[in-house]
Structure formats: C-alpha cells, structure tokens
Design a protein around this motif. Sequence first.
Motif, PDB file in Angstrom:
ATOM      1  N   ARG A 449       0.838  -1.192   0.000  1.00 30.47           N
ATOM      2  CA  ARG A 449       0.000   0.000   0.000  1.00 30.47           C
ATOM      3  C   ARG A 449       0.882   1.253   0.000  1.00 30.47           C
ATOM      4  O   ARG A 449       0.602   2.240  -0.693  1.00 30.47           O
ATOM      5  CB  ARG A 449      -0.878  -0.027   1.252  1.00 30.47           C
ATOM      6  CG  ARG A 449      -2.039   0.913   1.193  1.00 30.47           C
ATOM      7  CD  ARG A 449      -3.171   0.467   2.130  1.00 30.47           C
ATOM      8  NE  ARG A 449      -4.286   1.378   1.956  1.00 30.47           N
ATOM      9  CZ  ARG A 449      -4.356   2.555   2.553  1.00 30.47           C
ATOM     10  NH1 ARG A 449      -3.390   2.942   3.367  1.00 30.47           N
ATOM     11  NH2 ARG A 449      -5.390   3.353   2.331  1.00 30.47           N
ATOM     12  N   GLY A 452       2.173   1.798  -3.354  1.00 32.92           N
ATOM     13  CA  GLY A 452       1.112   2.310  -4.197  1.00 32.92           C
ATOM     14  C   GLY A 452       0.799   3.773  -3.942  1.00 32.92           C
ATOM     15  O   GLY A 452       0.353   4.502  -4.822  1.00 32.92           O
ATOM     16  N   ALA A 453       1.050   4.223  -2.710  1.00 29.06           N
ATOM     17  CA  ALA A 453       0.758   5.611  -2.356  1.00 29.06           C
ATOM     18  C   ALA A 453       1.791   6.573  -2.911  1.00 29.06           C
ATOM     19  O   ALA A 453       1.642   7.780  -2.789  1.00 29.06           O
ATOM     20  CB  ALA A 453       0.674   5.750  -0.842  1.00 29.06           C
ATOM     21  N   GLY A 454       2.848   6.031  -3.479  1.00 25.18           N
ATOM     22  CA  GLY A 454       3.870   6.899  -4.055  1.00 25.18           C
ATOM     23  C   GLY A 454       5.180   6.874  -3.287  1.00 25.18           C
ATOM     24  O   GLY A 454       6.103   7.606  -3.622  1.00 25.18           O
ATOM     25  N   TYR A 464       5.387   5.209   6.825  1.00 22.47           N
ATOM     26  CA  TYR A 464       3.999   4.938   6.406  1.00 22.47           C
ATOM     27  C   TYR A 464       3.475   3.692   7.104  1.00 22.47           C
ATOM     28  O   TYR A 464       2.327   3.636   7.531  1.00 22.47           O
ATOM     29  CB  TYR A 464       3.985   4.757   4.888  1.00 22.47           C
ATOM     30  CG  TYR A 464       2.638   4.680   4.226  1.00 22.47           C
ATOM     31  CD1 TYR A 464       2.064   5.802   3.638  1.00 22.47           C
ATOM     32  CD2 TYR A 464       1.959   3.469   4.137  1.00 22.47           C
ATOM     33  CE1 TYR A 464       0.841   5.729   2.993  1.00 22.47           C
ATOM     34  CE2 TYR A 464       0.730   3.385   3.499  1.00 22.47           C
ATOM     35  CZ  TYR A 464       0.171   4.519   2.920  1.00 22.47           C
ATOM     36  OH  TYR A 464      -1.033   4.440   2.290  1.00 22.47           O
TER      37      TYR A 464
ATOM     38  N   ARG B   7      -5.086   5.339   9.414  1.00 26.10           N
ATOM     39  CA  ARG B   7      -4.816   4.735   8.126  1.00 26.10           C
ATOM     40  C   ARG B   7      -4.491   5.845   7.143  1.00 26.10           C
ATOM     41  O   ARG B   7      -5.209   6.829   7.015  1.00 26.10           O
ATOM     42  CB  ARG B   7      -6.036   3.942   7.668  1.00 26.10           C
ATOM     43  CG  ARG B   7      -5.764   3.056   6.489  1.00 26.10           C
ATOM     44  CD  ARG B   7      -6.898   2.025   6.368  1.00 26.10           C
ATOM     45  NE  ARG B   7      -6.872   1.354   5.079  1.00 26.10           N
ATOM     46  CZ  ARG B   7      -6.052   0.353   4.781  1.00 26.10           C
ATOM     47  NH1 ARG B   7      -5.186  -0.075   5.686  1.00 26.10           N
ATOM     48  NH2 ARG B   7      -6.086  -0.219   3.600  1.00 26.10           N
ATOM     49  N   MET B   8      -3.390   5.672   6.452  1.00 26.14           N
ATOM     50  CA  MET B   8      -2.949   6.683   5.498  1.00 26.14           C
ATOM     51  C   MET B   8      -3.749   6.548   4.204  1.00 26.14           C
ATOM     52  O   MET B   8      -4.171   5.450   3.843  1.00 26.14           O
ATOM     53  CB  MET B   8      -1.470   6.495   5.199  1.00 26.14           C
ATOM     54  CG  MET B   8      -0.553   6.880   6.344  1.00 26.14           C
ATOM     55  SD  MET B   8      -0.478   8.669   6.599  1.00 26.14           S
ATOM     56  CE  MET B   8      -1.592   8.862   7.975  1.00 26.14           C
ATOM     57  N   PRO B   9      -3.911   7.657   3.504  1.00 25.79           N
ATOM     58  CA  PRO B   9      -4.575   7.557   2.198  1.00 25.79           C
ATOM     59  C   PRO B   9      -3.806   6.612   1.280  1.00 25.79           C
ATOM     60  O   PRO B   9      -2.599   6.446   1.401  1.00 25.79           O
ATOM     61  CB  PRO B   9      -4.516   8.988   1.661  1.00 25.79           C
ATOM     62  CG  PRO B   9      -4.289   9.849   2.850  1.00 25.79           C
ATOM     63  CD  PRO B   9      -3.516   9.021   3.829  1.00 25.79           C
ATOM     64  N   GLY B  10      -4.534   6.016   0.359  1.00 24.98           N
ATOM     65  CA  GLY B  10      -3.906   5.065  -0.555  1.00 24.98           C
ATOM     66  C   GLY B  10      -3.054   5.725  -1.617  1.00 24.98           C
ATOM     67  O   GLY B  10      -2.289   5.046  -2.309  1.00 24.98           O
ATOM     68  N   PHE B  11      -3.203   7.055  -1.777  1.00 24.00           N
ATOM     69  CA  PHE B  11      -2.337   7.747  -2.730  1.00 24.00           C
ATOM     70  C   PHE B  11      -1.880   9.064  -2.121  1.00 24.00           C
ATOM     71  O   PHE B  11      -2.669   9.824  -1.572  1.00 24.00           O
ATOM     72  CB  PHE B  11      -3.051   8.017  -4.061  1.00 24.00           C
ATOM     73  CG  PHE B  11      -2.144   8.689  -5.055  1.00 24.00           C
ATOM     74  CD1 PHE B  11      -1.174   7.952  -5.729  1.00 24.00           C
ATOM     75  CD2 PHE B  11      -2.197  10.068  -5.266  1.00 24.00           C
ATOM     76  CE1 PHE B  11      -0.300   8.578  -6.618  1.00 24.00           C
ATOM     77  CE2 PHE B  11      -1.330  10.687  -6.150  1.00 24.00           C
ATOM     78  CZ  PHE B  11      -0.383   9.938  -6.827  1.00 24.00           C
ATOM     79  N   LEU B  12      -0.586   9.335  -2.222  1.00 25.85           N
ATOM     80  CA  LEU B  12      -0.060  10.571  -1.646  1.00 25.85           C
ATOM     81  C   LEU B  12       0.462  11.519  -2.723  1.00 25.85           C
ATOM     82  O   LEU B  12       0.086  12.666  -2.775  1.00 25.85           O
ATOM     83  CB  LEU B  12       1.044  10.260  -0.636  1.00 25.85           C
ATOM     84  CG  LEU B  12       0.540   9.588   0.647  1.00 25.85           C
ATOM     85  CD1 LEU B  12       1.700   9.186   1.534  1.00 25.85           C
ATOM     86  CD2 LEU B  12      -0.401  10.511   1.414  1.00 25.85           C
TER      87      LEU B  12
END
Lengths: 916, 405, 83
Positions: A449, A452-454, A464, B7-12
């Motif tokens: 994940r 995927g988040a960058g 993270y 929970r962190m966002p799935g895209f940063l």
Amino acid sequence: MTAAFRLPSGGVIDRSRTTRFTFDGTAYAGHPGDTLASALLACGRHHVATSISLGRPRGILTAGPEEPCALVRVDAPYAEPMVTATTVELRDGLVAAGLAGRGRLTGAPDPARYDSVHAHCDVLVVGAGPAGLAAALTAARAGARVVLADDQPRPGGSLLGDDASPAGRWAAEAAAELAALPDVRVLTRTTAFGHYDDNLVLALQARQDPPARRVWRIRARQVVVAAGAHERPVAFGGNDRPGIMLAGAARVYLRRYGVLPGRAITVFTTNDSAYDTVRDLERAGAQVVAVLDARDGDLVTGTSGTERITSVRAVAADGSRRDIETDTLLVSGGWNPAAQLFSQARGRLRYDAGLGAFVPAGPLPAVRAAGSANGVFGLGGCLADGAGAGTRALEALARSAHPVPLPPVPREDGPRPARVLWSVPDAGGADEPAFVDLARDATVADVLRAAGAGMRSVEHVKRYTTIGTAHDQGKTSGVLAAGITAGALGTDIASLGTTTFRPPQAPVPFAALAGRDRGPLFDPVRVTALHSWHVCRGAKFENVGQWKRPWYYPRPGEDMETAVLRECRAVRTGVGLMDGSTLGKINVQGPDSAEFLDRVYTGMMSTLKTGSARYGVLCGADGMVLDDGTVTRTGTDEYLLTTTTGNAALVLDWLEEWLQTEWTGLRVHLTSVTEHWATIPLAGPRSRDVLAAVAPDLDVSNEAFGFMTSKETAVAGVPARVSRISFSGELAYEVSVVAWEAIAVWEALLKAGVAYGITPYGTEAMHVLRAEKGYPVIGQDTDGTVTPQDLGLSWAVSKKKPDFVGKRSFARADSTRPGRKQLVALLPADTGRLLPEGAALIGTPAVPAPPVPMLGHVTSSYRSAALDRTFALALVRSGRDRIGQTLYVPLDDGSVAPVTVADPVLYDKEGARRDG
Amino acid sequence: MTDAVPRMPGFLWRNPDPRRSYDVVIVGGGGHGLATAYYLAKNHGITNVAVLEKGWLAGGNMARNTTIIRSNYLWDESSRIYEHSLKLWEGLEDDLGFPILFSQRGVLNLAHSLADVRESKRRVYANRLNGIDAQWLEPAEAAEVCPILNVSPGTRYPVLGATYQPRAGIAKHDYVAWGFARRADSYGIDLIQDCEVTGLDVRHGRVTGVRTTRGPITAGKVALAAAGHTSVLAGMAGLTLPVQSHPLQALVSELLEPVHPTVVMSNAVHVYVSQAHKGELVMGAGIDGYNGYGQRGSFHVIERQMAAALELFPVFARARLLRTWAGIVDTTPDASPIVGLTPVEDLYLNCGWGTGGFKATPRAGWCFAHTIATGRPHEISAPFTLDRFTTGALVDEHGAAGVAH
Amino acid sequence: MQLLTCPWCGDREEAEFRYGGQAGVPYPADPRALSDAEWGRYLFVRDNPAGPFAERWVHSAGCRRWFTAVRDTVTHEFLREAP
C-alpha cells in the motif's frame, strides 16, 4: 508446571538447582542459566505476549535481543517496564507478565545502582562468539590492551553450550586465557549500544544481585565488530503464531539451554543453515515432520492454530498443496549481519545478492567487522575472519601479530546457494495477514500500500507502515520490508538501501544514562565560606547559578516581607552586613593591564589611581550590556575586577578570549580569585563605627578613606582589603579576607556591631536597597537588548576613548533610534500595590482588544521601608521622556494599576548619605 | 490508548521527473518547502512549481524534530508569527484533509530560579496582551496539569512554577509533511526527490535557475527553504548569511502506556518532553555547541539530558532509550528566522528557524508563498529581514528570556 | 563525544572544550571606519561550510587556552590543530 521440553543434559544451565518464577500468574520452574524465554519454552509455553494493534497471540521468535514479539513486564524482584523474555535472566522470585507492545511505568522504588566508567584500549572487540574470541585472542597475545564485550552472561556466542566439539573447547579455553591476561578486560552481560565520534563506543553492563547498570565509555584505537548476525523470517500468511520460531533460535535453545521447541517440528528454510538445526533436533530426539526448502519450491502459505500453531499449509513446486500437522514451525529466511555499530561508525554497507543481506563493504581505518557481522558465515570462516580482523587491527596500530591456533572444524560441504525470499508470493493476498514487522503488526499488504501511495524511499515506507520503529528497531524486519518494497517498485534492493541504523542499537534505561548525576549530584552546589553560619541562622537560600545565596534571614514568626523590610531598615538606619563572596573576582596583572581594561570596559580604567575603584560596564561587541562590577587598581600593573555572581565564569572566559585570540600582544594575565576571597559588604550609617572598632590601624574618616577608594589593613587581626563601595547608597565598605578567615571576621563584625543593631541581610534586601537608588541588576533589569545608555549609564561610557568593545554598535541605526526602552522607576498610585515583576505597561487605563501595544515591562518591584511605599523599576519606551506621566499595568485579576513614571533614583537623590 | 496510527490515504503523490522550466523552484522538500508550495497554489494560484529535495521528502529536520507547537514567545514579532501559525494549525487537519494528529495538550515551560520566574511571568503578561492563551502556574498547579512532574522543593533546582499554554500541543510530523505534499501534488506541483541542487544560476544580479543532480532547471523565481543547508545553497549565489548550522539531538523511548499528558519544557535544565500518540516519550536536548552537518551529535549531551529528565520525572527512570538522532538546525544570532528577499533578484530566503521551524510550518509557508508571489515580505514576516543584522533591530529571543524549541 | 587534541595538553574529551566558531575573523582595526553593513557583518556573519572549517576551540576545563583547528563539519574529523 513441569519442564516437559527440557532435555536431561546439555547447555549452560545448572540442573542441580531450581529457580521458581511466576509468569502471567502461573508458577513455573527453571534453572540458573535460563532466560525467561528458555524456561517458559522448557515448560512448553510459547504464547507469551499480545500483538500491539491486532491483539493476536504472540510467541517467542528468537533467542536474543533482536526479539520482536516476546515483550514482558518484570514486576519483581527488580521492576522493568518492558523487556524481551529472551533477555531476562531467570532468577528466583521473578514475577513477569506478557505485554501488548507497551510498557507501563510505575513509581516503584528502584533498588538498582547506576554509574558509568571510562575505559581506554587498543582494541575493542564487540561480541565474544567465534570471530570475536579469535580477534580478541590475536590482539591480546600480541600484547595489546583489549576490551572484549559480549551481551551474554558468558563468552562463547554460537559455541555456548557446545562442550563437546573441538571448537567449543577452544572457545572455553580462549575465554579463560583472555580472562587471565592482565591487559584484557572481558565484559560480559555488556551490550555495546552505540559508536560515536573518534571510536568512542558506549556499552551497557548489567548486574543482577544487587541490581546495577553501568555504562562503559570505551575509547578504542581499533574496534572489531563481531556481533554476529540476526536470522530473518519469511513473510507468509499467519506467520505470527506462537510456536513459530526462527530456526537458529531453536538451535540456541537446544544447545544453550537444553530445550526442545516442540515435539512435531516443521522447518521452512531458504538456505542451508536450518539443516544444522534439523540435525541437532533429530539428535536430541525431536521429530522433524517436514523440511520445506524454498529452493525446491516448497513454500509455506499459511498456518492454523489458536493459542499456538497446529498446522502448516504448504505448497510444493508442482502446485500441490498439503496441510502438515505440527506444533512448531521453524523458519529461516537467511541472515542479516549485525552491522549496526559498523554502520553507526559510517561504515558503508553493500547489498550481497547471494545472502540477500546488507554486509559491510570494507573496513574503516579504525573499525572493521568480523565473522557473520561481516557477512562471513560458517564456523571455520568466522574463526578465520575474526583472527584476520585481530591481525589487521594490530597492523593498523603498527604492532606485529602472530597467528593464534584455531580449532579444527568439521568440513563444511560445498554450500548450496541460498534463495532470497522475502515473502511467499501472493502473501499479500493470503486470508491471514503476512507480517513483516511483528512488533508493529505491519504486513506485506501495508508495504504494498505504501508503494502504491507513491512511497519510493525505504524511510518513507518505514514511516507509512511504522515498520522498524518498535523496540527491536526492525532487526528481523527491516531488510524484509526493503526487499518487499523493491519488489513492489520493480527496483533492486541494492539501490533502495536500508533505513539508517540509529543508536542505540539496543534499548538503554534512562537511569543508566543519567548514572549518578541525580538528586544532589545532578549539579554541584557551591557555597561560600560563611555558608554554615547562614544555615545556623535559619537563612532562606536562593539558587544563583550553582551558588546557594542567603535570600533573607527570617526571625521566628516573620514572613519574607517582614524580614526583608526589617533588613532594609537596618541598613538605612543602622548597619547591616551580607555575604557577598559569590561576586566574581578576577585578578588582572601585567604591564598592559590598563590598556586591556580600557579596551573592554566602556569607561576609562587606565586613569584610575592605585587604591581607587571605579564602576565598570562591559558590553558585547553588539553594544548590549554584558555585565558590570567594580574595577579596583591595586597596583601599577594590577587590578581587581568584580563581576555579577551569575556571570563570573562567562566574563573570565570572555576576557581570556579577547586576550588570547585578538590582542595577543598584550601582556596581561587573568586569574579567578572568586573563591579565594570572602567579601563582606558592611553598609549603613553606622558602618564606619563598626569598621573602626575592628580595624584599629585604619583611619576611617571620610577625608582619609574616601568613597571609591580601597585600603589594605587588618580587620579583626586578619589581613584584609577594605573598599568604600556602596550598592545601597549608604555609607558602606566591602571587607575582603582570605576565605578561611571569613567566619572569624564575620563574627568580629557582628560583635562590633551589636551596639548598632547590626543585621545580616540577604540578596532580597540587597536588591531592594539598590533599586531604591536606581542601580540596575544585570540580567534582571537588562535582557541582552539593553545598552548602557538605555540604563542611564552614559556617565560610565567614555567619550574620550577612540574605541572599546561595543562602542561601534552604539552608532547603529537601532541603537540611536528614538523610542528605545529606558530604565525608569514606577510609583503605583496605590502606594500599597506591589506590581508583579514581569508585568507589561500600557498607555491607556482600559485594556484594548489584543494585540495591545506594550510600552515596556516591570523589571523589579519591591516594598520599600525607606520610602514607605511600593515602587518598581521598568524598561519603558522613551522612558526618560515619560517621567511624570501616568501609565498602566494590567494585573492578573483584570484590573489595571495606574503608575507614575519617575526618575530611577528614588532615595537620596543628592547622594547625601554616601559619606555617612 | 489504542495504537493510534491512522490509516494513510492510498495515494499521496506522483513521482514526476523534473521538467526543464518552472515559474517557481523551491529548494528543500521539508515542511516549509512543502507548505510554501501548497500556499503558492492555494492562496496565489501559482502551480507551475517544483519542489526539489535532495533526499526524501521531509527527511531532514521535519523528520527529526520533537513536534512541539506553541506560540508563547516573548517578543511581539515572534509571538505574532507563531500565534498566526498556531491558528493555522487549529484548522490544518480540515484544510489539508489529512490526519495530522494535532493534539492541543498544552505546554508547560518550567521556571527553576527566581530569574526564571521573572522571565516567565514577563512572557505570560506579554502573551496575554498579544491575545495568546498564557497562564502562570504555581508548582502545585503545574503538577495538576502534569501529575508525574516532580515539584518537590527538595530537588537541586526545584520547579518554582511554570507558564502554561493550553492551546499548545504536538502533531505527527511526517503526516503534516505528507498532508502538505499530497495537496501540493494535487495542484499539479512537481515534488522531485533525489534531486540535489548543485548550483544557482545568477545573471546580472538575478537568479535564473538551478543546476541539479537531475539536470539544469530554469526558474522565474528560486526560493530556498533548506534549513541547515541554507548557507551552502546561498553561497552558490555568492551570499553569506548570519546562519550557523549545529547538530540538535532528540530521542524517543520505547512505547509506553499513557503517562505524560502534556508537553513539558525546561530551558534551565535543558530538556523538553512529550509522549507521542503511539506511546513513545519524545525528548529533545540542547544544541551541540559546534558547527556540524553530520546529523550526529555528541552523546554526553544526551546523558546530561537524561539526568535532567529524571530530576523532573523520576518515573521515567526505567523507561528505555530506543533511538537517538540529530538534525541540523540553522541558528541565527538572535534565534529568530530570516524570511524574505535577498540582494539577488528573484531569490528568496526562508531560513534560520533554529529550533522553531516545525511549529512555524504552516505560517512560514504562508508568508513565504506570499513573499514569492508578490515580491514583497508578508506583513507578519516583515520584521524578520536580513537587514536587521545591519541596523541592530534584532528580535532577540535568545538574550531575552528566550525559550528555545 | 569527539576527541580533540589540545596543542598543550594532548587528546582530551570534547566535554572539556568550548567552541568558538570560525577562526580568523579579526576585530576590525578601526571600527569607526566601517559602514553599518560592514560592522554588522563583523558582528554576525560567519562562514558555515559543510566540510573543512578553520575554527576556534578553548580547552576550558583544562589549560584554558584557545587554539585553532581545522575540522570537517560533515565527518567531525579533525584535520589539523594549531595554537
């Protein structure tokens, strides 16, 4: 509970004695030499803790400090909020309980002793396993001073408990030889936790009875890091169940403690090392039900069991699946060199694709890794690499080395290359989490994940997912996370790198680092030669820097205010004396002393006549007041300076800096004489009478002994320097005698003053008396932004000297702008109103909405016996132009106190009292 | 306490390659650089912007500070910028749409001597008139706020009282940076990592671009927000600054159950401590005395800090030190920042925040974005010019009762 | 804890020393002749390199003498000490 999994023989435990302990409320027994973990395993208990966020049962994964799961709290006999069961030495009466990832601090009494010690050596060897012993022995036999530190109770490392093999016997003999050598110090139970600049290695030594922790600060010319390696797991679904253990750890429990991890054991490995465990287990009578070798395509895809693993799901290369009933799953995913110290020393690590690990890329000039910490595996290799590291350390020290004999080791078959496997494919999609960091409950899915988040940096992935941030700092999980990340990003792990190894590499109790610097030893206490007298008289003290100064001397029934008013009144009407010994005193000698003082003081000091004194102000080059005091010329080329109590050391250092780095041609020497002289200010209209009584040789008349002059004479029969200096505006003297005569002189003055009601006064009365005269206290009425002119001290600033430190800054735009804050006095309209020190001044009787324009603040505030009212000093914008104006001080209760701005000299403006 | 990791966002953010030209290039992808980028887009509509980071985003002081947020500074100029910052913090989670774990648990600044008491009260009175929530607490009152605080009169330097700012607190540093980064990225701003600036192109007194390890980039404006590395960068444009880079160390303990409900700072004994959301005690030490770019300090500073911490918090004795590290703080002679224009046209400077950088993050970014967009200092940051070191109009948080960090 | 070599006392622990910043910044011969900007530079501006740096230290808990050393501010390595 019986120790059903304890073998009848083998290991370093003492089976002749039984050690009773309690875990989670259940009574158990083990033996001296056990750890809490080995004793629990011997009793068949794997489930010891709970995971931090998912609340899953957790067991014992490792046999050492790298343990991510088995966190426990120790309640007795020596409470520790959170430690791993694998590092707790078993002892009678131990009470411990499993934790869920967090410790609990209690205020329970701490019986432990903490201290620290320095050591210096030629070669420090960290780790007393095969490589470390070989390195230490090589260095020691060459005559080098050696320190060998190891975290276990006895040296041996992986050979501990191996009494049978030649290598095991060699290790025992090597340890014995080292222990006997005079220039070798073997530190057991000692964890080297940090490498710092210039080869300073810090290590924590533990002792059990009585409990103690000692920090060793080892300054080594050469360091050999032989700290071994940490085995790493493989991520697969349900890889966290109790009963799942690293294969190497199982071998340690077997050899060191004579404990079998289970009855029906499955092994899952990616490399050869687990086969040593299999062999030893089978020899010890355990049943190895299956060996799943990832190199053959055999993989573990999941596990079952509630409190403990009961079966393993496996898939073979051909895709066939099977469930294996088992009570123990041993896993080996390869080994990571324990290169933390090497890395802290800024040693470079390189990725070894064969090992799937980051290994030291090569030695540093003074730090080298050896053995498995150096990426060398196999007993023979470790021994040779250790001996080689010892030899090269000696060479770096220009000492010759002689090879030490090493034991024969069984021939290691041509090893089969390991398979680098971070996680079982599709582990992210398993029906149960595949854990990467068991201590943080962080999974393969979490890592994916993050990618995927960058996230492209392992540091970001760490933050993270929180992988590697728990008590174990990711010793078993860090490289796994990097490998999985690299796979997700399609990059190679070598370029991705690892997260930084930050010290300490193992947790260290705060108290151990504080050592003995606690309580009364936190900071030295400085007291004057008269201190015991003050104590006997019931003085209240204030801390001024490290000094204890008498604040006031309450009589029975007196509060502070009453006492201070009485002390002030005594000085104004009769005579008082105080202990001024803490004033900084600097003796200045040399033919260029006058020139030097002219350069540093704002005033002219070269024109002082011998025997005369002058008030002096020191400014920084920025023109702000730094300190003040008196300058007394005691000879043609000799002066005595005084400084404020708090700034004594600073001023001496500062003067030395100018002399040594700027005006190196000036022939001047500075000596601190603060503690040599006790100084007793004697102040008040009757001070002359008192002095006359004790100094018969001195003509005390005003004509013979004028203001701001200084005499040497006998006071109470003691050689003394007496100066007519006044900080109260009253007729006053300062009597200075060598410190050891202080009490005699003090008592003689008191005796001589009885008729005049002589009164000892403290710093508070001193502050009131000086404030009544408008004398500023540097650091109280100034704050580093105040020039002499702001304080009304222009008279102490020479107009004649072309330059002195700070002068140029007086001409800067901000120093000359109108509206600067200036020192003035404040007279509250309510003469009984004591203004709070620090309070702000505003221009209106009503407080407007914030932000409120502030005109300044109250720096000092007192009740005055002499003025029969309260008053204050303040720094006020354009203060001197506001004299006579009414300003307002907002108070805590919401009200506003009107005050009249006044000239700072409120008492005896004419100076009529100075000469008595 | 649960394991409070949201929970962190799935895209940063995207990871774009640098383009050859931008309207604005921000050097430094830390908190300030990212906040500046965000406010350039949000407040000024400027989105043709690159943030260049030589390592990983927010990996410098942003990842290394002790996350204390407060505004109870002495001088009007300082308290103004930090109070404005605190007000932004109070709405930042909503503004960014990101869980930054901003927790207003209050801060106690302890006084240990009569001089401390005077200075502390002076600060409280000034704060109140500046609209900042400040209180003076007697020792027993301080112990009510923080029951584990040792206020016994028998210690070497007893607690004689404390200032208290209830609105102060802590936030999760990484998440703050990520929140800004994510929003900046969503505006189309390029966040470019592993991109070290190796030179500044200056022609006829005007900056025209930067040279980087990922190629040259031309820029209409260049904004430096690189904290401890600012001197080196400014030197590429021929500027020397009144800035010195020092190691500043910090540490965390292992995870503990909640024990410390607020933030405690003591300048006199050099320690400041809070307990983070996960449960670790977070502590900062005093600045190491020497210049250093090694992100490494000296351990005796940590040892001293531990002794001080145990004086104040005896209950910490058996907590264990888990990790220490150091940042590179850019200190100025008056312990106040430098924000604004430089002698080089189109080159802007935001540095010298010393130990105050984290708490200033939103407002520093806000003001710096304004300065870059308009070519003029923002009113709030206007006192913090380079020129003050010529006129002498310092904002001396150092000399004057300055409470660091 | 760095190990410093005092030119007079030899190797000593860093805790015995105090740091004095950049070396070789002389007090101006005639401060009156300087502009405010020049004086401001003398007061406040010092080099701050990442790398070798000639700096001053004083052995404050030892011989109390000042000396100049060249030290790498990135590695903390002392390259040269001189009185």
